[in-house]
Scaffold this motif. Sequence first.
Motif, PDB file in Angstrom:
ATOM      1  N   TRP A 152       0.800  -1.225   0.000  1.00 48.12           N
ATOM      2  CA  TRP A 152       0.000   0.000   0.000  1.00 48.12           C
ATOM      3  C   TRP A 152       0.830   1.271   0.000  1.00 48.12           C
ATOM      4  O   TRP A 152       0.293   2.357  -0.111  1.00 48.12           O
ATOM      5  CB  TRP A 152      -0.954   0.024   1.198  1.00 48.12           C
ATOM      6  CG  TRP A 152      -0.352  -0.452   2.484  1.00 48.12           C
ATOM      7  CD1 TRP A 152      -0.560  -1.673   3.067  1.00 48.12           C
ATOM      8  CD2 TRP A 152       0.546   0.252   3.365  1.00 48.12           C
ATOM      9  NE1 TRP A 152       0.162  -1.768   4.238  1.00 48.12           N
ATOM     10  CE2 TRP A 152       0.855  -0.604   4.451  1.00 48.12           C
ATOM     11  CE3 TRP A 152       1.134   1.523   3.342  1.00 48.12           C
ATOM     12  CZ2 TRP A 152       1.707  -0.239   5.488  1.00 48.12           C
ATOM     13  CZ3 TRP A 152       1.986   1.884   4.373  1.00 48.12           C
ATOM     14  CH2 TRP A 152       2.260   1.015   5.424  1.00 48.12           C
ATOM     15  N   ASN A 153       2.137   1.181   0.138  1.00 49.33           N
ATOM     16  CA  ASN A 153       2.835   2.439   0.432  1.00 49.33           C
ATOM     17  C   ASN A 153       3.065   3.354  -0.769  1.00 49.33           C
ATOM     18  O   ASN A 153       3.018   4.562  -0.610  1.00 49.33           O
ATOM     19  CB  ASN A 153       4.110   2.207   1.252  1.00 49.33           C
ATOM     20  CG  ASN A 153       5.112   1.334   0.557  1.00 49.33           C
ATOM     21  OD1 ASN A 153       4.740   0.419  -0.152  1.00 49.33           O
ATOM     22  ND2 ASN A 153       6.371   1.623   0.743  1.00 49.33           N
ATOM     23  N   SER A 154       3.313   2.801  -1.968  1.00 48.16           N
ATOM     24  CA  SER A 154       3.507   3.687  -3.132  1.00 48.16           C
ATOM     25  C   SER A 154       2.804   3.111  -4.353  1.00 48.16           C
ATOM     26  O   SER A 154       3.445   2.817  -5.363  1.00 48.16           O
ATOM     27  CB  SER A 154       4.992   3.832  -3.451  1.00 48.16           C
ATOM     28  OG  SER A 154       5.709   4.207  -2.312  1.00 48.16           O
ATOM     29  N   LEU A 175      -2.927  -7.501 -11.934  1.00 49.01           N
ATOM     30  CA  LEU A 175      -2.369  -6.598 -10.923  1.00 49.01           C
ATOM     31  C   LEU A 175      -3.240  -6.627  -9.670  1.00 49.01           C
ATOM     32  O   LEU A 175      -4.450  -6.413  -9.752  1.00 49.01           O
ATOM     33  CB  LEU A 175      -2.321  -5.173 -11.499  1.00 49.01           C
ATOM     34  CG  LEU A 175      -1.947  -4.043 -10.548  1.00 49.01           C
ATOM     35  CD1 LEU A 175      -0.512  -4.188 -10.060  1.00 49.01           C
ATOM     36  CD2 LEU A 175      -2.121  -2.687 -11.249  1.00 49.01           C
ATOM     37  N   LYS A 176      -2.589  -6.896  -8.525  1.00 53.43           N
ATOM     38  CA  LYS A 176      -3.341  -6.869  -7.263  1.00 53.43           C
ATOM     39  C   LYS A 176      -2.812  -5.787  -6.335  1.00 53.43           C
ATOM     40  O   LYS A 176      -1.718  -5.899  -5.786  1.00 53.43           O
ATOM     41  CB  LYS A 176      -3.277  -8.211  -6.535  1.00 53.43           C
ATOM     42  CG  LYS A 176      -4.392  -8.266  -5.469  1.00 53.43           C
ATOM     43  CD  LYS A 176      -4.142  -9.266  -4.387  1.00 53.43           C
ATOM     44  CE  LYS A 176      -3.492  -8.684  -3.167  1.00 53.43           C
ATOM     45  NZ  LYS A 176      -4.214  -7.590  -2.495  1.00 53.43           N
ATOM     46  N   PRO A 177      -3.600  -4.712  -6.168  1.00 53.99           N
ATOM     47  CA  PRO A 177      -3.184  -3.698  -5.185  1.00 53.99           C
ATOM     48  C   PRO A 177      -3.483  -4.183  -3.771  1.00 53.99           C
ATOM     49  O   PRO A 177      -4.219  -5.154  -3.579  1.00 53.99           O
ATOM     50  CB  PRO A 177      -4.063  -2.494  -5.536  1.00 53.99           C
ATOM     51  CG  PRO A 177      -5.253  -3.048  -6.244  1.00 53.99           C
ATOM     52  CD  PRO A 177      -4.856  -4.380  -6.846  1.00 53.99           C
ATOM     53  N   GLY A 230       5.598 -11.109  -9.776  1.00 58.52           N
ATOM     54  CA  GLY A 230       6.386  -9.980  -9.278  1.00 58.52           C
ATOM     55  C   GLY A 230       5.732  -9.531  -7.984  1.00 58.52           C
ATOM     56  O   GLY A 230       4.545  -9.177  -7.984  1.00 58.52           O
ATOM     57  N   PHE A 231       6.470  -9.556  -6.884  1.00 58.52           N
ATOM     58  CA  PHE A 231       5.865  -9.226  -5.586  1.00 58.52           C
ATOM     59  C   PHE A 231       6.653  -8.143  -4.874  1.00 58.52           C
ATOM     60  O   PHE A 231       7.888  -8.190  -4.817  1.00 58.52           O
ATOM     61  CB  PHE A 231       5.817 -10.480  -4.694  1.00 58.52           C
ATOM     62  CG  PHE A 231       5.380 -10.176  -3.282  1.00 58.52           C
ATOM     63  CD1 PHE A 231       4.036  -9.973  -2.987  1.00 58.52           C
ATOM     64  CD2 PHE A 231       6.311 -10.067  -2.248  1.00 58.52           C
ATOM     65  CE1 PHE A 231       3.629  -9.673  -1.685  1.00 58.52           C
ATOM     66  CE2 PHE A 231       5.910  -9.764  -0.949  1.00 58.52           C
ATOM     67  CZ  PHE A 231       4.566  -9.572  -0.667  1.00 58.52           C
ATOM     68  N   THR A 232       5.955  -7.186  -4.306  1.00 58.88           N
ATOM     69  CA  THR A 232       6.554  -6.228  -3.378  1.00 58.88           C
ATOM     70  C   THR A 232       5.709  -6.235  -2.116  1.00 58.88           C
ATOM     71  O   THR A 232       4.472  -6.137  -2.203  1.00 58.88           O
ATOM     72  CB  THR A 232       6.599  -4.813  -3.989  1.00 58.88           C
ATOM     73  OG1 THR A 232       7.373  -4.850  -5.173  1.00 58.88           O
ATOM     74  CG2 THR A 232       7.213  -3.812  -3.031  1.00 58.88           C
TER      75      THR A 232
HETATM   76  P1  NAD Z   1       2.104  -7.296   2.807  1.00 63.11           P
HETATM   77  O1  NAD Z   1       3.176  -8.300   2.606  1.00 63.11           O
HETATM   78  O2  NAD Z   1       1.180  -7.470   3.938  1.00 63.11           O
HETATM   79  O3  NAD Z   1       1.191  -7.211   1.503  1.00 63.11           O
HETATM   80  C1  NAD Z   1       1.705  -6.958   0.222  1.00 63.11           C
HETATM   81  C2  NAD Z   1       0.732  -7.476  -0.817  1.00 63.11           C
HETATM   82  O4  NAD Z   1       0.678  -8.898  -0.740  1.00 63.11           O
HETATM   83  C3  NAD Z   1      -0.703  -6.991  -0.612  1.00 63.11           C
HETATM   84  O5  NAD Z   1      -1.297  -6.741  -1.871  1.00 63.11           O
HETATM   85  C4  NAD Z   1      -1.345  -8.169   0.090  1.00 63.11           C
HETATM   86  O6  NAD Z   1      -2.730  -8.198  -0.073  1.00 63.11           O
HETATM   87  C5  NAD Z   1      -0.666  -9.327  -0.623  1.00 63.11           C
HETATM   88  N1  NAD Z   1      -0.698 -10.612   0.091  1.00 63.11           N
HETATM   89  C6  NAD Z   1      -0.753 -10.809   1.433  1.00 63.11           C
HETATM   90  N2  NAD Z   1      -0.785 -12.143   1.696  1.00 63.11           N
HETATM   91  C7  NAD Z   1      -0.733 -12.785   0.512  1.00 63.11           C
HETATM   92  C8  NAD Z   1      -0.728 -14.156   0.124  1.00 63.11           C
HETATM   93  N3  NAD Z   1      -0.790 -15.149   1.024  1.00 63.11           N
HETATM   94  N4  NAD Z   1      -0.658 -14.458  -1.191  1.00 63.11           N
HETATM   95  C9  NAD Z   1      -0.565 -13.482  -2.107  1.00 63.11           C
HETATM   96  N5  NAD Z   1      -0.596 -12.164  -1.811  1.00 63.11           N
HETATM   97  C10 NAD Z   1      -0.664 -11.812  -0.520  1.00 63.11           C
HETATM   98  O7  NAD Z   1       2.826  -5.882   2.851  1.00 63.11           O
HETATM   99  P2  NAD Z   1       2.172  -4.461   3.174  1.00 63.11           P
HETATM  100  O8  NAD Z   1       1.897  -4.380   4.622  1.00 63.11           O
HETATM  101  O9  NAD Z   1       1.083  -4.179   2.189  1.00 63.11           O
HETATM  102  O10 NAD Z   1       3.397  -3.491   2.783  1.00 63.11           O
HETATM  103  C11 NAD Z   1       4.431  -3.191   3.637  1.00 63.11           C
HETATM  104  C12 NAD Z   1       5.645  -4.056   3.334  1.00 63.11           C
HETATM  105  O11 NAD Z   1       6.065  -3.883   1.986  1.00 63.11           O
HETATM  106  C13 NAD Z   1       6.836  -3.646   4.169  1.00 63.11           C
HETATM  107  O12 NAD Z   1       7.478  -4.797   4.674  1.00 63.11           O
HETATM  108  C14 NAD Z   1       7.752  -2.943   3.177  1.00 63.11           C
HETATM  109  O13 NAD Z   1       9.100  -2.943   3.519  1.00 63.11           O
HETATM  110  C15 NAD Z   1       7.481  -3.712   1.934  1.00 63.11           C
HETATM  111  N6  NAD Z   1       7.894  -2.942   0.760  1.00 63.11           N
HETATM  112  C16 NAD Z   1       9.029  -3.317   0.078  1.00 63.11           C
HETATM  113  C17 NAD Z   1       9.453  -2.580  -1.014  1.00 63.11           C
HETATM  114  C18 NAD Z   1      10.696  -2.963  -1.773  1.00 63.11           C
HETATM  115  O14 NAD Z   1      10.827  -2.529  -2.913  1.00 63.11           O
HETATM  116  N7  NAD Z   1      11.614  -3.737  -1.212  1.00 63.11           N
HETATM  117  C19 NAD Z   1       8.730  -1.462  -1.440  1.00 63.11           C
HETATM  118  C20 NAD Z   1       7.587  -1.108  -0.726  1.00 63.11           C
HETATM  119  C21 NAD Z   1       7.178  -1.862   0.366  1.00 63.11           C
END
Ligand code: NAD
Length: 495
Positions: A152-154, A175-177, A230-232
Motif C-alpha cells: 500500500w505504500n507507493s 495486478l493486485k493492489p 512480481g511481488f513487493t
Molecule cells: P504485505 O506483505 O502485507 O502485503 C503486500 C501485498 O501482498 C498486498 O497486496 C497483500 O494483499 C498481498 N498478500 C498478502 N498475503 C498474501 C498471500 N498469502 N498471497 C498473495 N498475496 C498476498 O505488505 P504491506 O503491509 O502491504 O506493505 C508493507 C511491506 O512492503 C513492508 O514490509 C515494506 O518494507 C514492503 N515494501 C518493500 C518494497 C521494496 O521494494 N523492497 C517497497 C515497498 C514496500
Amino acid sequence: MARVPVDEILIAGRWRRGGGAPIETVNPADGTPITTVHAASPADVDEAARAAAEAAAAPAWRDLLPHRRARVLYRIGDLIEERADELAALQTADTGKTLTETRALAASAAGTFRYTAAALETAEDSLTPARGPYVTMSVYEPIGVVGAINPWNSPIASDAQKAAPALAGGNAVLLKPAEWTPLVSLAFGRLVHRVLAEEGLPTALLSVLPGRGGVVGDAIVTHPLVRRIGFTGGTATGRAIARAAAGRLVPVSLELGGKSPTIVREDADLEQALAGVMFGIFSSSGQSCVAGSRLFVHRSRYDSFLGELVARVRGLRVGSGTDPDTQVAPLVHHRHRDAVAGYVDLARAEGGRVLCGGAAPHGEAYAAGAYYLPTVIDGLPNSARACQEEIFGPVLVALPYDDEDDLVRQAEDSVYGLACGIWTRDARAAWRLARRIDAGTVWINTYKQFSISTPFGGMKDSGLGTEKGRDLIRSYQRQKSLYWGTDTTPLPWAH
Ligand code: NAD
C-alpha cells in the motif's frame, strides 16, 4: 478532492463490480470513508487469468513489433502525466501521503513507462559465437500471464514498475493492489484500458483485482495460467509466495522489507547528515521499505548529533497530506498507526528512552486521523526487537559505534539488506563501507533517491531479484536459444 471511482474493478478487459467482499476505503487524514469497492473473487481471478492468456496469445499483441509495443507504453506514460494531479489527489486521499509525494510518484510512474518503452525499442537479441557449423542466437520471448502483487505504500509507482516491463515483455498482467489502497491502481487501470482499447489491442492484457492477500493474492499465485510473479511487500508474505511458486516452478521476484542503517561518521558534514537522516526516516512518515530506521553515529559525536537531531525533529510539521506545509502526514490506516505505537511501547518496555514523539499528536486537527509523531529512541542494544524488526513508521532508533569494525558488526547484525546510508567527507571510508555492507542500494551523502535507470533490489531477507535498470524487461521474458545449421551434409553420426 479527487474524483472517486465507481464500485467497479477491471476483470478480463471489462469494468464491473467485483464478486468478492466489500472493501471500505478510508481517508487516514480524518477517518472519513471515501468509497466502497467490491474485491475480486477467486472466480473473477480465474476469469481474468483465462482472458489474459488469450490476450497474450492474440496475434495483435504477440506479433506486435517492439517499436509498436513501445508506442503503447509511451502513450500510457503520457496519459499518466496528463492525469498526474487527479492521480495524486486520489492517492493522497487513499494513503494519506502528502500531495508533493503523490505527485512525484505519478511522475515517476509516467517516467517508468517512457524509460521502459525506450529500453524495449533498443533491446537486442544476441548472436552468440558459433562453435560448430551453425549460427547460434539467443532470443527473448513473452512468458504469458504474470501476476503483480503490490503493497500500500507507493501504489502507482510500484504498479508501473511491474506493469510496464511485463507489458513491454509481451505479457498480460494480473495486478493486485493492497486491500487498504485499491483506488489509484484502479484509476491507473482505467488509463491503461483506454490506451489498449484505442490501439485496438485486447483489453484483457491488464486486470486490476483488489482484495485480501490470502484470497485474491493467493488465487493469482496458485493459478495454473500464471507463469511468473512480481511481488513487493513484507518478508513473511514474500516467503509464503515464494514457497507456493516453487511448487509450481514459477519464477518470482521479491522486493521485501528492510531495517536500513544510516551511518554518520565523525567526519560527516553536520547539516547534510541531519537533513539526510531526517528525510531518510520521516519522509513518507517512515512508511518506506528503504527508510533509514537504524541510525549509527560515531561515539565522539553521538550526544551532540542526537541533541541537534531531536531538536529539529520536534519542529517537523505534522499534518494532512493536502496541506502544502506538511512534512509528516498521517499513516496509511488507523490499524497501522496502532501497530507502530505498539512498537514504541515495546521499545519502552525493552528499556529504550523515547527522546521525542512516542505518541499521537494532540489537538482537534489530529483527533480523527491516523497520525503519529516522529519519534527518536535511544538506549537500546541492537539486539532489541525495535532495532531488529521493521516498524514501517516514523520511528528512528539511534545507536553509537566505536570504530569501523564495531559499526559493520552492528549494521550487519540484521536479517535485512535493503539499503544503507553513509554520511562522511572521507571518500575512502565511504568506499570501504559501501562495499562491506550487505545492502541492495547504498547512498553516500544522500538518501532515498531513486532512478528508474538504476537497478533496485534487496539482499538477505530484503528480496530476490531486481526491478528497474536497462534489463528490466528481461525478467519478464523467457530466453530461447536457436541453433541454425549451415552445413549442407547430414550429421555425421547417422552415416
Ligand atoms: P504485505 O506483505 O502485507 O502485503 C503486500 C501485498 O501482498 C498486498 O497486496 C497483500 O494483499 C498481498 N498478500 C498478502 N498475503 C498474501 C498471500 N498469502 N498471497 C498473495 N498475496 C498476498 O505488505 P504491506 O503491509 O502491504 O506493505 C508493507 C511491506 O512492503 C513492508 O514490509 C515494506 O518494507 C514492503 N515494501 C518493500 C518494497 C521494496 O521494494 N523492497 C517497497 C515497498 C514496500
